[in-house]
Design an enzyme around this catalytic site. Structure first.
Site, PDB file in Angstrom:
ATOM      1  N   GLY A  46     111.451  33.793  -5.959  1.00  0.00           N
ATOM      2  CA  GLY A  46     110.178  34.417  -5.634  1.00  0.00           C
ATOM      3  C   GLY A  46     109.109  33.350  -5.552  1.00  0.00           C
ATOM      4  N   GLN A  51     100.709  30.142  -5.781  1.00  0.00           N
ATOM      5  CA  GLN A  51     101.543  28.998  -6.129  1.00  0.00           C
ATOM      6  C   GLN A  51     101.530  27.905  -5.058  1.00  0.00           C
ATOM      7  OE1 GLN A  51     105.024  31.638  -7.382  1.00  0.00           O
ATOM      8  NE2 GLN A  51     105.229  29.850  -8.713  1.00  0.00           N
ATOM      9  N   CYS A  99     109.921  29.038 -13.823  1.00  0.00           N
ATOM     10  CA  CYS A  99     108.822  29.244 -12.883  1.00  0.00           C
ATOM     11  C   CYS A  99     108.619  27.967 -12.085  1.00  0.00           C
ATOM     12  CB  CYS A  99     107.546  29.600 -13.639  1.00  0.00           C
ATOM     13  SG  CYS A  99     106.120  29.886 -12.563  1.00  0.00           S
ATOM     14  N   HIS A 141     107.316  39.055 -12.491  1.00  0.00           N
ATOM     15  CA  HIS A 141     106.927  37.649 -12.573  1.00  0.00           C
ATOM     16  C   HIS A 141     105.978  37.291 -11.420  1.00  0.00           C
ATOM     17  CE1 HIS A 141     107.928  33.320 -13.546  1.00  0.00           C
ATOM     18  NE2 HIS A 141     107.407  33.195 -12.335  1.00  0.00           N
ATOM     19  N   GLU A 142     106.345  37.664 -10.207  1.00  0.00           N
ATOM     20  CA  GLU A 142     105.506  37.322  -9.048  1.00  0.00           C
ATOM     21  C   GLU A 142     104.200  38.105  -9.053  1.00  0.00           C
ATOM     22  OE1 GLU A 142     106.210  34.650  -7.541  1.00  0.00           O
ATOM     23  OE2 GLU A 142     108.204  34.561  -8.434  1.00  0.00           O
ATOM     24  N   HIS A 145     101.606  36.435 -11.128  1.00  0.00           N
ATOM     25  CA  HIS A 145     100.919  35.325 -10.458  1.00  0.00           C
ATOM     26  C   HIS A 145      99.683  35.813  -9.698  1.00  0.00           C
ATOM     27  CE1 HIS A 145     103.278  31.772 -11.246  1.00  0.00           C
ATOM     28  NE2 HIS A 145     104.404  32.397 -10.936  1.00  0.00           N
TER      29      HIS A 145
END
Length: 188
Positions: A46, A51, A99, A141-142, A145
């Site tokens: 991902g 990011q 990550c 998780h994404e 972000h």
């Protein structure tokens, strides 16, 4: 399409909520193509727009399960719902995450077992994803972000302290840190 540098913990874009996407333009399409290429080159499962230094609510994901059924997509302006997390300590073998913005390290983290996500794709079509297990972990998780949260912000105190020591040792935790998939010798 091009591989983009991945921002490392400490860069302000990773620690602030991302803005909604108002319109899918050619620039957004290029960004998403670059994000897929960057994620694949890293390699990762991902990648969120922050990011790669773009503070927009977009992420891409990709995962092959045991049956090798591909699961790959993009979500723009996602909304996420999760099942309640089971209390207790996470299993370090089954519940550890890595990550791309804290490369080369893994820490255990308890996440919800199931997740449901809605949003739109590049054509403006409605996206609805309902998953469990590892795929639910990827979405959570994404999505974090997009809210300015890196998974190490969620780990227990001992692992958080370890992560801070690693960041200091590597010179992270400040603006401008990044790495280039395919060029830099880092693993996440």
């Amino acid at each position: 399409m091009a591989v983009r540098p991945i921002k490392i913990m400490g860069d302000p874009v990773l620690h602030s909520p991302a803005a909604p996407v108002d319109e899918v333009t050619d620039d957004i399409r290029v960004l998403v193509a670059d994000m897929f290429e960057t994620m694949d080159a890293a390699p990762g499962v991902g990648l969120a727009a922050p990011q790669v230094g773009v503070a927009l609510r977009i992420f891409v994901y990709s995962h092959l399960d045991d049956d090798e059924h591909p699961w790959r997509g993009v979500v723009i302006n996602p909304e996420l719902w999760v099942s309640p997390s089971v209390p207790g300590e996470p299993d370090p073998d089954l519940e550890s995450e890595g990550c791309l913005s804290f490369p080369g390290e893994r820490f255990p983290l308890r996440r919800a077992e199931r997740a449901m996500l809605t949003g739109t794709d590049l054509e403006g079509e409605h996206v609805w994803v309902q998953v469990e297990g590892w795929r639910a972990r990827i979405l959570q998780h994404e999505f974090d972000h997009l809210d300015g949260i890196i998974y190490i912000d969620r780990v227990d105190d001992a692992d958080w302290k370890t992560a801070q020591k690693i960041a200091r040792k590597r010179g992270w935790g400040r603006p401008g840190c990044s790495w280039m998939p395919g060029e830099d010798d880092l693993e996440a």
